[in-house]
Scaffold this motif. Structure first.
Motif, short mmCIF file in Angstrom:
data_model
loop_
_atom_site.label_atom_id
_atom_site.label_comp_id
_atom_site.label_asym_id
_atom_site.label_seq_id
_atom_site.Cartn_x
_atom_site.Cartn_y
_atom_site.Cartn_z
N UNK A 319 10.03 -10.66 -11.77
CA UNK A 319 10.97 -9.90 -11.26
C UNK A 319 11.08 -8.55 -10.71
N UNK A 320 10.26 -7.72 -11.61
CA UNK A 320 10.13 -6.05 -12.24
C UNK A 320 9.72 -6.28 -10.41
N UNK A 321 8.68 -6.87 -10.72
CA UNK A 321 7.57 -6.32 -9.47
C UNK A 321 8.42 -6.40 -8.51
N UNK A 322 9.17 -7.56 -8.08
CA UNK A 322 10.24 -7.86 -7.09
C UNK A 322 10.66 -6.65 -6.60
N UNK A 323 11.77 -5.94 -7.56
CA UNK A 323 12.86 -5.04 -7.58
C UNK A 323 11.88 -3.94 -7.04
N UNK A 324 10.25 -3.68 -7.69
CA UNK A 324 9.81 -1.80 -7.81
C UNK A 324 9.26 -2.20 -6.02
N UNK A 325 9.03 -3.44 -5.19
CA UNK A 325 8.74 -3.76 -3.94
C UNK A 325 9.53 -3.50 -3.33
N UNK A 326 10.91 -3.51 -3.72
CA UNK A 326 12.09 -3.53 -2.52
C UNK A 326 12.31 -2.60 -2.93
N UNK A 327 12.25 -1.70 -3.78
CA UNK A 327 12.58 -0.03 -4.40
C UNK A 327 13.70 0.20 -4.25
N UNK A 328 14.91 -0.90 -5.35
CA UNK A 328 15.16 -0.89 -6.11
C UNK A 328 15.28 -0.46 -7.54
N UNK A 329 17.28 0.46 -7.72
CA UNK A 329 16.76 0.40 -8.86
C UNK A 329 16.77 -0.64 -10.64
N UNK A 333 16.24 -4.45 -15.29
CA UNK A 333 15.28 -4.93 -15.47
C UNK A 333 14.83 -5.44 -17.09
N UNK A 334 14.71 -3.86 -17.49
CA UNK A 334 14.42 -4.20 -18.98
C UNK A 334 15.33 -4.72 -19.90
N UNK A 335 17.26 -4.66 -19.43
CA UNK A 335 17.53 -5.53 -20.33
C UNK A 335 17.86 -7.07 -19.79
N UNK A 336 16.55 -7.69 -18.87
CA UNK A 336 17.03 -9.04 -18.48
C UNK A 336 16.31 -10.16 -19.34
N UNK A 355 14.98 -5.81 -29.99
CA UNK A 355 13.76 -5.18 -29.27
C UNK A 355 14.23 -4.28 -28.60
N UNK A 356 15.04 -4.66 -27.28
CA UNK A 356 15.54 -3.59 -26.42
C UNK A 356 15.85 -2.32 -26.49
N UNK A 357 16.63 -2.07 -27.91
CA UNK A 357 17.41 -1.17 -28.98
C UNK A 357 15.59 -0.33 -29.02
N UNK A 358 15.35 -1.28 -29.87
CA UNK A 358 14.23 -0.52 -30.59
C UNK A 358 12.64 0.61 -29.82
N UNK A 359 12.61 -0.32 -28.30
CA UNK A 359 11.73 0.24 -27.26
C UNK A 359 12.53 0.92 -26.54
N UNK A 360 14.00 1.19 -26.31
CA UNK A 360 14.22 2.15 -25.16
C UNK A 360 15.67 3.08 -25.82
N UNK A 361 15.87 2.24 -26.93
CA UNK A 361 17.16 3.75 -27.97
C UNK A 361 18.45 2.78 -28.02
N UNK A 362 18.64 2.88 -28.77
CA UNK A 362 20.41 2.46 -28.39
C UNK A 362 21.16 2.23 -27.86
N UNK A 363 21.19 4.08 -27.09
CA UNK A 363 21.87 4.62 -26.51
C UNK A 363 21.49 4.47 -25.26
N UNK A 364 20.70 3.79 -24.87
CA UNK A 364 20.22 4.14 -23.43
C UNK A 364 20.44 2.98 -22.61
N UNK A 365 20.66 3.09 -21.46
CA UNK A 365 20.85 2.27 -20.51
C UNK A 365 20.79 0.48 -20.36
N UNK A 366 19.67 0.35 -20.95
CA UNK A 366 19.17 -0.77 -21.24
C UNK A 366 19.67 -1.22 -22.37
#
Length: 426
Positions: A319-329, A333-336, A355-366
């Motif tokens: 999924x990540x590679x697909x959205x990178x390929x199409x040039x999308x934001x 994906x980090x929350x998927x 795990x997402x909060x630990x990796x990116x911070x509790x206030x991150x978009x993800x």
């Protein structure tokens, strides 16, 4: 037989992926992980309980559920004998008779369903399950083909799985424990997503069952619920995080105590043998908990195999590679992982959210989007296994497809709202 194919597919795909990892990438420990597990990092998708520990977990869940089921179904038995369930059925009959045309007027199943929806609405998971199982048992009494899910059972279960919830208490508590600057900022998006998901489930199943939703009773109830939710949003939005936590605790826990009080008072008023009625219902709760063990073991083992084999890692990378390929934001994906695993396992999805909060911070978009995913729906396959299993339904018809489609609507809505509330599109 959708559930049969899906369950078989889970196991086949998991073993194939594990074989590829073992024989082509040299990950010889993968088979050991799948069978015995590796629990030193439970938030990692490839380091979770294996098949054997998962079987123990399933039985432990059912053992814990025995007490809860015995308690709440015991009180439901008192309410039934005192006439409270039929009174509730008459109140909701104008709406439910249109949405569930196969159910006779004033049938107790209507009262059981509204109790389940009310418990879900207040975030009372422990109460929602017993009420829901009782509703399924009542609907099964009306089912002419005991092995095949009826229209009413499918409609009920799809609405239940959509998980309309006023306040996502558990998600707010976890965000607070992770030191989020505003743990309650996901409240409004969660409420909107669950409302839209519930409406989507109702539209999907109504279309399949050819139910006309443009009826005055249905429109009036939906508009009334919309007004209540809008008023709640405005009120809660005016509170700070401490106020929201206090309000949610009073609302949810206070409602449980109020329900118990009203049931007992109703039993006293009707002069029934209250304790005997409670014991009779509690015995049914015990039997129900034992009956769902095989179904729960089956679905949890299949999910465990998917997770320990690394299948989710493969999907996420794709999924990540697909959205990178199409040039999308790609921030969403980090929350998927939370969204993908949520229909399969509530506990695993909670772990992914942390795990997402630990990796990116509790206030991150993800992290915020992950919280919305976690609070936005129920665990679809757990619900299917437990609820249909409790009444020995073998053919679920289109229930799985309808639930997953409603889940997809919820996921897309959650992503859109996350960008609206927490960050702009790039």
């Amino acid at each position: 037989m959708a559930l049969n194919r899906i369950w078989s597919g889970f196991i086949i795909v998991a073993i194939v992926v594990a074989c590829i990892k073992c024989f082509f990438f040299g990950q010889t420990e993968i088979f050991s992980w799948m069978v015995t597990g590796k629990a030193d990092d439970p938030t990692n998708l490839t380091k979770v309980d294996g098949i054997i520990p998962t079987c123990w977990t399933a039985v432990e869940l059912c053992l814990k559920l025995i007490g809860v089921l015995a308690l709440f179904i015991g009180f439901m038995s008192i309410a039934e004998k005192a006439g409270g369930i039929r009174l509730l059925s008459r109140i909701v009959a104008p709406f439910f008779s249109k949405l569930f045309p196969e159910i006779p007027k004033d049938h107790p199943s209507m009262g059981h369903m509204i109790m389940n929806f009310s418990a879900n609405l207040l975030g009372l998971d422990n109460a929602a399950t017993p009420f829901g199982l009782k509703a399924m048992a009542s609907l099964q009494e009306l089912n002419p083909n005991k092995d095949v899910a009826s229209n009413s059972q499918i409609m009920f279960l799809c609405l239940h799985a959509a998980g309309l919830n006023l306040i996502p208490v558990s998600v707010i508590a976890i965000r607070a424990s992770q030191n989020a600057s505003d743990p309650t900022d996901i409240f409004i998006p969660c409420l909107i997503v669950t409302f839209i998901g519930t409406m989507a489930a109702m539209l999907i199943v109504s279309f399949k069952q050819k139910i006309n939703l443009l009826q005055p009773a249905i429109i009036a109830w939906v508009l009334g619920l919309s007004v209540i939710i809008a008023a709640l949003v405005l009120y809660v939005a005016s509170l700070d995080s401490t106020g929201i936590k206090s309000f949610s605790g009073i609302l949810s826990n206070g409602m449980i105590l109020l329900i118990f009080l009203l049931i007992v008072l109703g039993g006293v008023y009707k002069k029934i043998d209250i304790f005997d009625a409670f014991i009779e219902g509690a015995k049914n709760g015990f039997d129900t908990a034992i009956k769902i063990v095989p179904y729960l073991v089956g679905i949890l083992v299949a999910v465990s195999m998917l997770r320990t084999s690394g299948t989710f890692d493969v999907i996420m990378n794709g999924i990540t590679q697909f959205f990178v390929w199409v040039g999308a934001d790609t921030r969403f994906v980090n929350a998927l992982p939370t969204a993908l695993i949520r229909p399969l396992s509530g506990g695993a999805a909670r772990g992914m959210m942390v795990d997402t909060m630990t990796a990116y911070g509790a206030d991150s978009f993800a992290s915020k989007l992950s919280g919305v995913f976690q609070g936005a729906s129920d665990t679809t396959f757990y619900v299917i296994a437990v609820y249909f299993g409790s009444v020995s339904i073998k053919n679920t018809r289109y229930a799985v497809g309808a639930m997953l489609l409603a889940d997809l609507v919820g996921v897309c809505t959650a992503i859109g709202l996350a960008y609206l509330f927490f960050g702009n599109f790039k």
